[in-house]
Write a protein that holds these residues in place. Structure first.
Motif, PDB file in Angstrom:
ATOM      1  N   GLU A  73     -35.411 -57.285   2.594  1.00  0.00           N
ATOM      2  CA  GLU A  73     -34.424 -56.197   2.650  1.00  0.00           C
ATOM      3  C   GLU A  73     -34.249 -55.765   4.097  1.00  0.00           C
ATOM      4  N   LYS A  74     -33.123 -56.155   4.653  1.00  0.00           N
ATOM      5  CA  LYS A  74     -32.976 -55.991   6.097  1.00  0.00           C
ATOM      6  C   LYS A  74     -32.927 -54.540   6.550  1.00  0.00           C
ATOM      7  N   GLU A  75     -32.318 -53.680   5.725  1.00  0.00           N
ATOM      8  CA  GLU A  75     -32.222 -52.283   6.134  1.00  0.00           C
ATOM      9  C   GLU A  75     -33.623 -51.667   6.214  1.00  0.00           C
ATOM     10  N   LEU A  76     -34.383 -51.920   5.171  1.00  0.00           N
ATOM     11  CA  LEU A  76     -35.756 -51.406   5.154  1.00  0.00           C
ATOM     12  C   LEU A  76     -36.527 -51.924   6.355  1.00  0.00           C
TER      13      LEU A  76
ATOM     14  N   ALA B 188     -35.475 -52.969   9.237  1.00  0.00           N
ATOM     15  CA  ALA B 188     -35.029 -52.382  10.497  1.00  0.00           C
ATOM     16  C   ALA B 188     -35.572 -50.968  10.638  1.00  0.00           C
ATOM     17  N   ALA B 189     -35.502 -50.209   9.570  1.00  0.00           N
ATOM     18  CA  ALA B 189     -35.987 -48.835   9.606  1.00  0.00           C
ATOM     19  C   ALA B 189     -37.482 -48.801   9.920  1.00  0.00           C
TER      20      ALA B 189
ATOM     21  N   THR C  32     -37.577 -63.009   7.211  1.00  0.00           N
ATOM     22  CA  THR C  32     -37.256 -62.802   5.796  1.00  0.00           C
ATOM     23  C   THR C  32     -37.801 -63.911   4.909  1.00  0.00           C
TER      24      THR C  32
END
Lengths: 223, 223
Positions: A9-12, A14-15, A31
DNA sequence: CCACGAAGGTTGCAGCAGCATTACGGAAAC
DNA sequence: GTTTCCGTAATGCTGCTGCAACCTTCGTGG
Protein backbone atom coordinates in the motif's frame (compact mmCIF):
# COMPACT_ATOMS: atom_id res chain seq x y z
CA UNK A 1 19.55 3.69 11.41
CA UNK A 2 18.11 2.09 8.32
CA UNK A 3 14.94 0.10 7.88
CA UNK A 4 13.55 -1.93 5.03
CA UNK A 5 9.80 -1.56 4.56
CA UNK A 6 8.06 -4.24 2.54
CA UNK A 7 4.53 -3.01 1.95
CA UNK A 8 2.34 -2.77 -1.12
CA UNK A 9 0.00 0.00 0.00
CA UNK A 10 1.94 2.93 -1.31
CA UNK A 11 0.15 5.65 0.62
CA UNK A 12 0.73 3.90 3.91
CA UNK A 13 4.33 3.26 3.00
CA UNK A 14 4.96 6.88 2.13
CA UNK A 15 3.33 8.11 5.31
CA UNK A 16 5.38 5.69 7.36
CA UNK A 17 8.59 6.72 5.69
CA UNK A 18 7.90 10.35 6.55
CA UNK A 19 7.04 9.52 10.13
CA UNK A 20 10.15 7.39 10.55
CA UNK A 21 12.30 10.08 8.99
CA UNK A 22 11.24 12.35 11.83
CA UNK A 23 12.83 9.86 14.15
CA UNK A 24 16.00 9.98 12.14
CA UNK A 25 15.40 6.66 10.47
CA UNK A 26 16.23 6.04 6.84
CA UNK A 27 13.69 3.84 5.13
CA UNK A 28 14.07 1.81 1.98
CA UNK A 29 10.80 0.74 0.48
CA UNK A 30 9.74 -2.04 -1.82
CA UNK A 31 6.42 -3.61 -2.71
CA UNK A 32 7.57 -7.07 -3.70
CA UNK A 33 9.22 -9.92 -1.85
CA UNK A 34 11.57 -10.70 -4.70
CA UNK A 35 13.04 -7.21 -4.61
CA UNK A 36 13.17 -7.30 -0.85
CA UNK A 37 15.54 -10.20 -0.74
CA UNK A 38 17.81 -8.51 -3.25
CA UNK A 39 17.86 -5.40 -1.11
CA UNK A 40 18.84 -7.33 2.02
CA UNK A 41 21.81 -8.68 0.13
CA UNK A 42 22.98 -5.24 -0.89
CA UNK A 43 22.33 -3.38 2.34
CA UNK A 44 22.69 -3.95 6.00
CA UNK A 45 19.39 -3.09 7.63
CA UNK A 46 18.84 -2.59 11.31
CA UNK A 47 15.32 -3.96 11.06
CA UNK A 48 12.70 -5.02 8.53
CA UNK A 49 9.01 -4.12 8.52
CA UNK A 50 7.10 -6.77 6.66
CA UNK A 51 3.52 -6.81 5.40
CA UNK A 52 1.89 -10.23 5.15
CA UNK A 53 -0.36 -9.72 2.17
CA UNK A 54 1.84 -8.84 -0.78
CA UNK A 55 1.38 -8.96 -4.55
CA UNK A 56 3.82 -11.81 -5.00
CA UNK A 57 2.82 -13.92 -2.03
CA UNK A 58 2.49 -14.36 1.71
CA UNK A 59 4.96 -12.09 3.47
CA UNK A 60 5.80 -14.63 6.15
CA UNK A 61 7.60 -16.81 3.65
CA UNK A 62 10.25 -14.13 3.62
CA UNK A 63 11.24 -14.79 7.21
CA UNK A 64 12.71 -18.28 6.90
CA UNK A 65 14.31 -17.28 3.64
CA UNK A 66 16.19 -14.49 5.30
CA UNK A 67 17.07 -16.62 8.31
CA UNK A 68 18.41 -19.39 6.17
CA UNK A 69 20.67 -16.91 4.47
CA UNK A 70 22.29 -16.46 7.84
CA UNK A 71 21.00 -13.07 8.92
CA UNK A 72 19.14 -12.33 12.09
CA UNK A 73 17.94 -8.86 11.23
CA UNK A 74 14.91 -8.18 13.43
CA UNK A 75 11.64 -8.48 11.55
CA UNK A 76 8.41 -6.82 12.60
CA UNK A 77 5.37 -8.18 10.83
CA UNK A 78 2.65 -5.68 9.91
CA UNK A 79 -0.79 -6.93 9.12
CA UNK A 80 -4.48 -6.35 9.14
CA UNK A 81 -5.09 -9.81 10.46
CA UNK A 82 -4.52 -9.67 14.16
CA UNK A 83 -5.87 -12.94 15.40
CA UNK A 84 -3.90 -14.53 18.26
CA UNK A 85 -3.36 -17.63 16.22
CA UNK A 86 -1.81 -15.64 13.42
CA UNK A 87 0.42 -13.87 15.87
CA UNK A 88 1.73 -17.22 16.88
CA UNK A 89 2.23 -18.16 13.27
CA UNK A 90 4.41 -15.12 12.70
CA UNK A 91 6.45 -15.41 15.84
CA UNK A 92 6.85 -19.14 15.43
CA UNK A 93 8.42 -18.70 12.07
CA UNK A 94 11.12 -16.42 13.42
CA UNK A 95 9.70 -12.91 13.31
CA UNK A 96 10.56 -10.73 16.28
CA UNK A 97 7.34 -8.85 16.73
CA UNK A 98 3.92 -8.42 15.28
CA UNK A 99 1.82 -5.32 14.79
CA UNK A 100 -1.81 -5.28 13.72
CA UNK A 101 -3.08 -2.51 11.48
CA UNK A 102 -4.17 0.09 12.06
CA UNK A 103 -1.46 1.21 14.45
CA UNK A 104 -0.06 4.45 15.75
CA UNK A 105 3.34 5.44 14.49
CA UNK A 106 4.36 5.86 18.10
CA UNK A 107 3.53 2.25 18.77
CA UNK A 108 5.55 1.14 15.80
CA UNK A 109 8.46 3.25 16.99
CA UNK A 110 8.28 1.70 20.43
CA UNK A 111 8.48 -1.74 18.89
CA UNK A 112 11.32 -0.82 16.61
CA UNK A 113 13.21 0.53 19.57
CA UNK A 114 12.46 -2.56 21.62
CA UNK A 115 13.58 -4.87 18.88
CA UNK A 116 16.73 -2.87 18.28
CA UNK A 117 17.60 -2.65 21.90
CA UNK A 118 17.88 -6.36 22.09
CA UNK A 119 20.79 -7.06 19.79
CA UNK A 120 22.65 -3.89 20.78
CA UNK A 121 22.58 -4.76 24.42
CA UNK A 122 23.60 -8.25 23.64
CA UNK A 123 26.45 -6.97 21.57
CA UNK A 124 27.89 -5.43 24.67
CA UNK A 125 28.08 -8.74 26.41
CA UNK A 126 28.45 -11.25 23.62
CA UNK A 127 31.67 -12.35 22.04
CA UNK A 128 31.81 -13.71 18.54
CA UNK A 129 34.55 -16.19 17.78
CA UNK A 130 34.55 -18.32 14.68
CA UNK A 131 31.04 -19.66 14.31
CA UNK A 132 30.43 -19.28 18.00
CA UNK A 133 28.61 -16.67 19.99
CA UNK A 134 29.63 -16.64 23.60
CA UNK A 135 27.72 -14.90 26.34
CA UNK A 136 29.87 -14.64 29.46
CA UNK A 137 27.08 -13.12 31.48
CA UNK A 138 24.64 -15.94 30.97
CA UNK A 139 27.27 -18.58 30.57
CA UNK A 140 26.07 -19.86 27.30
CA UNK A 141 27.61 -20.65 23.99
CA UNK A 142 25.93 -21.07 20.64
CA UNK A 143 27.24 -22.38 17.36
CA UNK A 144 25.23 -21.16 14.40
CA UNK A 145 22.62 -20.03 16.91
CA UNK A 146 22.04 -23.46 18.35
CA UNK A 147 22.97 -24.04 21.94
CA UNK A 148 26.34 -25.66 22.52
CA UNK A 149 26.62 -27.39 25.87
CA UNK A 150 29.89 -27.69 27.72
CA UNK A 151 30.85 -28.98 31.14
CA UNK A 152 31.22 -26.17 33.62
CA UNK A 153 34.99 -26.11 33.90
CA UNK A 154 35.51 -26.26 30.18
CA UNK A 155 32.94 -23.54 29.76
CA UNK A 156 34.81 -21.29 32.17
CA UNK A 157 38.05 -21.88 30.34
CA UNK A 158 36.44 -21.04 27.03
CA UNK A 159 34.91 -17.86 28.36
CA UNK A 160 38.15 -16.70 29.92
CA UNK A 161 39.90 -17.24 26.61
CA UNK A 162 37.13 -15.62 24.60
CA UNK A 163 37.22 -12.51 26.72
CA UNK A 164 40.74 -11.97 25.56
CA UNK A 165 40.31 -13.42 22.11
CA UNK A 166 43.43 -13.22 19.94
CA UNK A 167 45.50 -12.32 22.97
CA UNK A 168 47.53 -14.57 25.16
CA UNK A 169 45.94 -15.50 28.44
CA UNK A 170 48.35 -16.52 31.13
CA UNK A 171 48.08 -19.90 32.61
CA UNK A 172 47.64 -18.40 36.06
CA UNK A 173 44.77 -16.23 34.81
CA UNK A 174 43.02 -19.29 33.52
CA UNK A 175 43.48 -21.09 36.76
CA UNK A 176 41.92 -18.19 38.61
CA UNK A 177 39.02 -18.14 36.17
CA UNK A 178 38.24 -21.78 36.75
CA UNK A 179 39.12 -22.37 40.35
CA UNK A 180 38.52 -20.26 43.39
CA UNK A 181 41.22 -19.80 45.94
CA UNK A 182 39.84 -22.55 48.12
CA UNK A 183 40.22 -25.16 45.46
CA UNK A 184 43.82 -26.02 45.23
CA UNK A 185 44.91 -27.85 42.18
CA UNK A 186 47.58 -30.47 42.40
CA UNK A 187 47.95 -31.80 38.93
CA UNK A 188 47.53 -30.95 35.32
CA UNK A 189 43.79 -30.63 35.63
CA UNK A 190 43.81 -27.45 33.60
CA UNK A 191 45.69 -29.10 30.79
CA UNK A 192 43.18 -31.88 30.84
CA UNK A 193 40.33 -29.41 30.50
CA UNK A 194 42.04 -27.66 27.63
CA UNK A 195 42.52 -30.96 25.92
CA UNK A 196 38.92 -32.03 26.30
CA UNK A 197 37.69 -28.59 25.29
CA UNK A 198 39.79 -28.65 22.14
CA UNK A 199 38.31 -31.95 21.17
CA UNK A 200 34.79 -30.70 21.67
CA UNK A 201 35.44 -27.50 19.75
CA UNK A 202 36.88 -29.43 16.85
CA UNK A 203 34.09 -32.00 16.79
CA UNK A 204 31.49 -29.29 16.79
CA UNK A 205 33.17 -27.41 13.98
CA UNK A 206 33.32 -24.30 16.09
CA UNK A 207 35.66 -22.42 13.78
CA UNK A 208 38.09 -21.55 16.53
CA UNK A 209 41.26 -23.12 17.85
CA UNK A 210 43.15 -22.88 21.11
CA UNK A 211 46.87 -22.28 20.65
CA UNK A 212 49.49 -22.76 23.26
CA UNK A 213 52.19 -20.20 23.97
CA UNK A 214 54.85 -22.19 25.59
CA UNK A 215 55.79 -21.00 29.01
CA UNK A 216 53.12 -18.31 29.06
CA UNK A 217 49.62 -19.54 28.45
CA UNK A 218 46.97 -20.00 25.81
CA UNK A 219 45.26 -18.05 23.08
CA UNK A 220 41.94 -18.38 21.30
CA UNK A 221 41.90 -17.65 17.57
CA UNK A 222 39.68 -18.10 14.57
CA UNK A 223 40.87 -21.00 12.52
CA UNK B 1 8.72 -10.95 37.94
CA UNK B 2 10.29 -9.28 40.90
CA UNK B 3 9.39 -6.01 42.59
CA UNK B 4 11.00 -3.93 45.29
CA UNK B 5 8.52 -2.41 47.71
CA UNK B 6 9.73 0.54 49.76
CA UNK B 7 7.06 1.21 52.35
CA UNK B 8 7.18 1.78 56.09
CA UNK B 9 3.64 0.72 56.99
CA UNK B 10 4.29 -2.91 57.62
CA UNK B 11 0.69 -4.12 57.52
CA UNK B 12 0.13 -2.51 54.17
CA UNK B 13 3.39 -3.90 52.90
CA UNK B 14 2.58 -7.42 54.04
CA UNK B 15 -0.89 -7.26 52.52
CA UNK B 16 0.52 -6.00 49.26
CA UNK B 17 3.14 -8.71 49.15
CA UNK B 18 0.46 -11.35 49.55
CA UNK B 19 -1.72 -9.77 46.91
CA UNK B 20 1.17 -9.48 44.48
CA UNK B 21 2.19 -13.05 45.15
CA UNK B 22 -1.20 -14.09 43.86
CA UNK B 23 -0.26 -12.44 40.63
CA UNK B 24 2.93 -14.41 40.58
CA UNK B 25 5.09 -11.49 41.60
CA UNK B 26 7.97 -11.94 43.97
CA UNK B 27 8.25 -8.97 46.29
CA UNK B 28 11.21 -7.81 48.30
CA UNK B 29 10.31 -5.37 51.01
CA UNK B 30 12.21 -2.73 52.92
CA UNK B 31 11.18 0.20 55.07
CA UNK B 32 14.20 2.43 54.61
CA UNK B 33 15.69 4.22 51.67
CA UNK B 34 19.21 3.33 52.63
CA UNK B 35 18.47 -0.40 52.45
CA UNK B 36 16.53 0.08 49.27
CA UNK B 37 19.51 1.35 47.39
CA UNK B 38 21.59 -1.55 48.58
CA UNK B 39 18.96 -3.97 47.39
CA UNK B 40 18.85 -2.44 43.94
CA UNK B 41 22.54 -3.03 43.68
CA UNK B 42 22.20 -6.68 44.57
CA UNK B 43 19.11 -7.54 42.58
CA UNK B 44 17.63 -6.80 39.25
CA UNK B 45 14.09 -5.64 39.81
CA UNK B 46 11.43 -5.30 37.16
CA UNK B 47 9.88 -2.36 38.94
CA UNK B 48 9.98 -0.44 42.21
CA UNK B 49 7.04 0.67 44.34
CA UNK B 50 8.04 3.68 46.35
CA UNK B 51 6.31 5.38 49.27
CA UNK B 52 6.98 9.08 49.66
CA UNK B 53 6.88 9.44 53.40
CA UNK B 54 9.57 7.24 54.85
CA UNK B 55 11.40 7.12 58.18
CA UNK B 56 14.68 8.25 56.69
CA UNK B 57 13.40 10.89 54.35
CA UNK B 58 11.29 11.86 51.37
CA UNK B 59 10.93 8.89 49.07
CA UNK B 60 11.23 10.95 45.94
CA UNK B 61 14.91 11.62 46.64
CA UNK B 62 15.43 7.97 45.80
CA UNK B 63 14.48 8.45 42.17
CA UNK B 64 17.35 10.64 41.00
CA UNK B 65 19.74 8.59 43.07
CA UNK B 66 18.76 5.44 41.23
CA UNK B 67 18.77 7.16 37.85
CA UNK B 68 22.21 8.57 38.42
CA UNK B 69 23.46 5.10 39.12
CA UNK B 70 22.51 4.30 35.54
CA UNK B 71 19.40 2.23 35.97
CA UNK B 72 16.04 2.88 34.42
CA UNK B 73 13.98 0.48 36.47
CA UNK B 74 10.39 1.73 36.36
CA UNK B 75 9.30 3.40 39.59
CA UNK B 76 5.71 3.75 40.73
CA UNK B 77 5.25 6.24 43.56
CA UNK B 78 2.69 5.38 46.23
CA UNK B 79 1.41 8.07 48.48
CA UNK B 80 -1.43 9.46 50.52
CA UNK B 81 -0.93 12.86 49.03
CA UNK B 82 -2.65 12.79 45.73
CA UNK B 83 -2.71 16.38 44.68
CA UNK B 84 -2.22 16.97 40.95
CA UNK B 85 0.72 19.21 41.72
CA UNK B 86 2.46 16.45 43.59
CA UNK B 87 1.87 14.05 40.77
CA UNK B 88 3.78 16.34 38.51
CA UNK B 89 6.53 16.60 41.07
CA UNK B 90 6.97 12.86 41.07
CA UNK B 91 6.81 12.37 37.36
CA UNK B 92 9.08 15.29 36.72
CA UNK B 93 11.76 13.81 38.83
CA UNK B 94 11.81 10.62 36.82
CA UNK B 95 9.17 8.38 38.31
CA UNK B 96 7.06 6.47 35.84
CA UNK B 97 3.68 6.54 37.48
CA UNK B 98 1.90 7.73 40.56
CA UNK B 99 -0.75 6.05 42.67
CA UNK B 100 -2.66 7.71 45.51
CA UNK B 101 -3.63 5.71 48.57
CA UNK B 102 -5.92 4.10 49.15
CA UNK B 103 -5.94 2.06 46.00
CA UNK B 104 -7.21 -1.27 44.78
CA UNK B 105 -4.63 -3.97 44.18
CA UNK B 106 -6.14 -4.42 40.76
CA UNK B 107 -5.39 -0.83 39.95
CA UNK B 108 -1.83 -1.24 41.09
CA UNK B 109 -1.46 -4.35 38.98
CA UNK B 110 -2.76 -2.56 35.93
CA UNK B 111 -0.20 0.18 36.43
CA UNK B 112 2.59 -2.26 36.99
CA UNK B 113 1.68 -3.97 33.78
CA UNK B 114 1.45 -0.70 31.93
CA UNK B 115 4.79 0.46 33.20
CA UNK B 116 6.42 -2.81 32.31
CA UNK B 117 4.95 -2.77 28.90
CA UNK B 118 6.32 0.65 28.13
CA UNK B 119 10.06 0.52 28.44
CA UNK B 120 11.45 -2.38 26.56
CA UNK B 121 9.70 -5.27 25.20
CA UNK B 122 6.29 -5.23 23.79
CA UNK B 123 7.56 -8.26 22.01
CA UNK B 124 7.98 -10.02 25.30
CA UNK B 125 4.32 -9.95 26.06
CA UNK B 126 3.96 -13.34 24.46
CA UNK B 127 6.43 -16.11 24.09
CA UNK B 128 5.88 -19.04 21.82
CA UNK B 129 7.51 -22.31 22.76
CA UNK B 130 6.55 -25.58 21.22
CA UNK B 131 2.76 -25.70 21.20
CA UNK B 132 2.60 -23.25 24.07
CA UNK B 133 1.94 -19.56 24.15
CA UNK B 134 3.20 -18.01 27.35
CA UNK B 135 2.22 -14.57 28.55
CA UNK B 136 4.55 -13.45 31.33
CA UNK B 137 2.59 -10.31 32.08
CA UNK B 138 -0.73 -12.00 32.58
CA UNK B 139 0.79 -15.18 33.84
CA UNK B 140 -1.05 -17.50 31.63
CA UNK B 141 -0.04 -20.34 29.48
CA UNK B 142 -2.01 -21.86 26.66
CA UNK B 143 -1.48 -25.03 24.71
CA UNK B 144 -3.19 -24.95 21.34
CA UNK B 145 -5.09 -21.92 22.61
CA UNK B 146 -6.65 -23.73 25.54
CA UNK B 147 -5.69 -22.59 28.99
CA UNK B 148 -2.99 -24.62 30.72
CA UNK B 149 -2.98 -24.21 34.49
CA UNK B 150 0.12 -24.66 36.58
CA UNK B 151 0.89 -24.28 40.27
CA UNK B 152 2.35 -20.89 41.02
CA UNK B 153 5.95 -21.86 41.61
CA UNK B 154 6.09 -24.08 38.57
CA UNK B 155 4.55 -21.31 36.53
CA UNK B 156 7.25 -18.89 37.65
CA UNK B 157 9.94 -21.36 36.75
CA UNK B 158 8.42 -21.90 33.34
CA UNK B 159 8.16 -18.19 32.65
CA UNK B 160 11.72 -17.52 33.73
CA UNK B 161 12.87 -20.24 31.38
CA UNK B 162 10.62 -19.13 28.56
CA UNK B 163 11.92 -15.58 28.73
CA UNK B 164 15.29 -16.93 27.78
CA UNK B 165 14.07 -19.71 25.57
CA UNK B 166 16.86 -21.74 23.97
CA UNK B 167 19.39 -20.16 26.29
CA UNK B 168 20.77 -21.33 29.56
CA UNK B 169 19.19 -19.85 32.63
CA UNK B 170 21.36 -20.00 35.68
CA UNK B 171 20.16 -21.87 38.66
CA UNK B 172 20.56 -18.74 40.77
CA UNK B 173 18.45 -16.75 38.33
CA UNK B 174 15.68 -19.27 38.66
CA UNK B 175 15.87 -19.14 42.40
CA UNK B 176 15.55 -15.39 42.32
CA UNK B 177 12.61 -15.61 39.99
CA UNK B 178 10.73 -17.86 42.34
CA UNK B 179 11.78 -16.86 45.83
CA UNK B 180 12.37 -13.55 47.54
CA UNK B 181 15.26 -13.08 49.87
CA UNK B 182 13.19 -13.77 52.96
CA UNK B 183 12.18 -17.18 51.77
CA UNK B 184 15.23 -19.21 52.39
CA UNK B 185 15.40 -22.46 50.61
CA UNK B 186 17.01 -25.29 52.43
CA UNK B 187 16.74 -28.17 50.10
CA UNK B 188 16.28 -29.13 46.53
CA UNK B 189 12.89 -27.46 46.28
CA UNK B 190 13.79 -25.99 42.93
CA UNK B 191 14.77 -29.38 41.58
CA UNK B 192 11.48 -30.74 42.77
CA UNK B 193 9.60 -28.02 40.94
CA UNK B 194 11.54 -28.66 37.80
CA UNK B 195 10.81 -32.33 38.03
CA UNK B 196 7.09 -31.82 38.56
CA UNK B 197 6.96 -29.19 35.85
CA UNK B 198 8.65 -31.53 33.43
CA UNK B 199 6.10 -34.19 34.11
CA UNK B 200 3.24 -31.80 33.53
CA UNK B 201 4.76 -30.47 30.33
CA UNK B 202 5.24 -33.97 29.02
CA UNK B 203 1.75 -35.14 30.00
CA UNK B 204 0.19 -32.13 28.33
CA UNK B 205 2.16 -32.66 25.15
CA UNK B 206 3.49 -29.14 25.36
CA UNK B 207 6.10 -29.65 22.68
CA UNK B 208 8.89 -28.31 24.84
CA UNK B 209 11.47 -29.89 27.09
CA UNK B 210 13.59 -28.61 29.94
CA UNK B 211 17.22 -29.56 29.63
CA UNK B 212 19.79 -29.40 32.35
CA UNK B 213 23.20 -27.86 31.85
CA UNK B 214 25.23 -29.46 34.53
CA UNK B 215 26.87 -26.99 36.82
CA UNK B 216 25.15 -24.02 35.22
CA UNK B 217 21.42 -24.22 35.06
CA UNK B 218 18.50 -25.13 32.84
CA UNK B 219 17.30 -24.46 29.34
CA UNK B 220 13.91 -24.58 27.68
CA UNK B 221 13.82 -25.93 24.14
CA UNK B 222 11.37 -27.13 21.57
CA UNK B 223 11.34 -30.88 21.44
C1' DC C 1 72.06 -31.21 14.23
C1' DC C 2 71.12 -34.13 17.87
C1' DA C 3 70.04 -35.05 22.57
C1' DC C 4 67.86 -34.12 26.48
C1' DG C 5 64.86 -31.78 29.73
C1' DA C 6 60.89 -29.30 30.36
C1' DA C 7 56.35 -28.01 28.99
C1' DG C 8 52.35 -29.44 27.11
C1' DG C 9 48.87 -33.18 25.34
C1' DT C 10 46.07 -37.24 25.86
C1' DT C 11 43.45 -40.71 28.08
C1' DG C 12 41.58 -44.28 31.44
C1' DC C 13 39.81 -44.49 35.85
C1' DA C 14 37.69 -43.88 40.38
C1' DG C 15 35.16 -40.85 43.26
C1' DC C 16 31.81 -37.79 43.95
C1' DA C 17 29.10 -33.58 42.95
C1' DG C 18 25.00 -32.49 40.91
C1' DC C 19 20.66 -33.81 39.22
C1' DA C 20 16.13 -36.62 38.87
C1' DT C 21 12.64 -38.70 40.98
C1' DT C 22 9.42 -39.88 44.46
C1' DA C 23 7.15 -40.37 48.91
C1' DC C 24 5.58 -38.00 52.85
C1' DG C 25 3.40 -34.62 55.84
C1' DG C 26 2.05 -30.06 56.82
C1' DA C 27 -0.29 -26.11 54.97
C1' DA C 28 -3.19 -23.79 52.21
C1' DA C 29 -6.89 -23.54 49.00
C1' DC C 30 -11.36 -24.86 47.60
C1' DG D 1 -13.38 -32.47 54.35
C1' DT D 2 -10.93 -33.07 50.23
C1' DT D 3 -7.61 -31.73 47.11
C1' DT D 4 -3.66 -29.46 45.60
C1' DC D 5 0.61 -27.36 46.54
C1' DC D 6 5.08 -27.23 48.45
C1' DG D 7 9.30 -28.10 51.09
C1' DT D 8 12.01 -31.79 52.73
C1' DA D 9 14.72 -35.77 52.54
C1' DA D 10 16.05 -40.39 50.89
C1' DT D 11 17.54 -42.87 46.97
C1' DG D 12 19.67 -43.84 42.69
C1' DC D 13 22.16 -42.47 38.72
C1' DT D 14 25.05 -39.99 35.38
C1' DG D 15 28.96 -38.01 33.76
C1' DC D 16 32.16 -34.36 35.19
C1' DT D 17 36.51 -33.82 37.17
C1' DG D 18 40.95 -34.48 39.32
C1' DC D 19 44.59 -37.47 39.07
C1' DA D 20 48.31 -39.98 37.29
C1' DA D 21 50.65 -42.41 33.84
C1' DC D 22 52.38 -42.08 29.57
C1' DC D 23 53.25 -39.76 25.15
C1' DT D 24 54.48 -35.68 22.12
C1' DT D 25 56.41 -31.30 21.03
C1' DC D 26 59.45 -27.58 21.73
C1' DG D 27 63.66 -25.20 22.62
C1' DT D 28 68.20 -24.88 24.06
C1' DG D 29 73.00 -26.05 24.56
C1' DG D 30 76.60 -29.06 23.55
Amino acid sequence: MRLLLIEDEKELAAALAVALAKHGIVTDHTTHLADAFELTLQNDYDAILLDRRLPDGEGLTFVPKLRRSGRDTPIIVLTARNEPLERVEGLDIGADDYLGKPFLVEELMARVRAVLRRPTNLAETEIVAGRMVINPLHLNVAIDSTQFDLPRRELLVLIALAKRKNKTVRRSTLEEAVYNYEEEIQSNALDAHISRLRKRLADAGSGVAIHNIRGVGYLLKDE
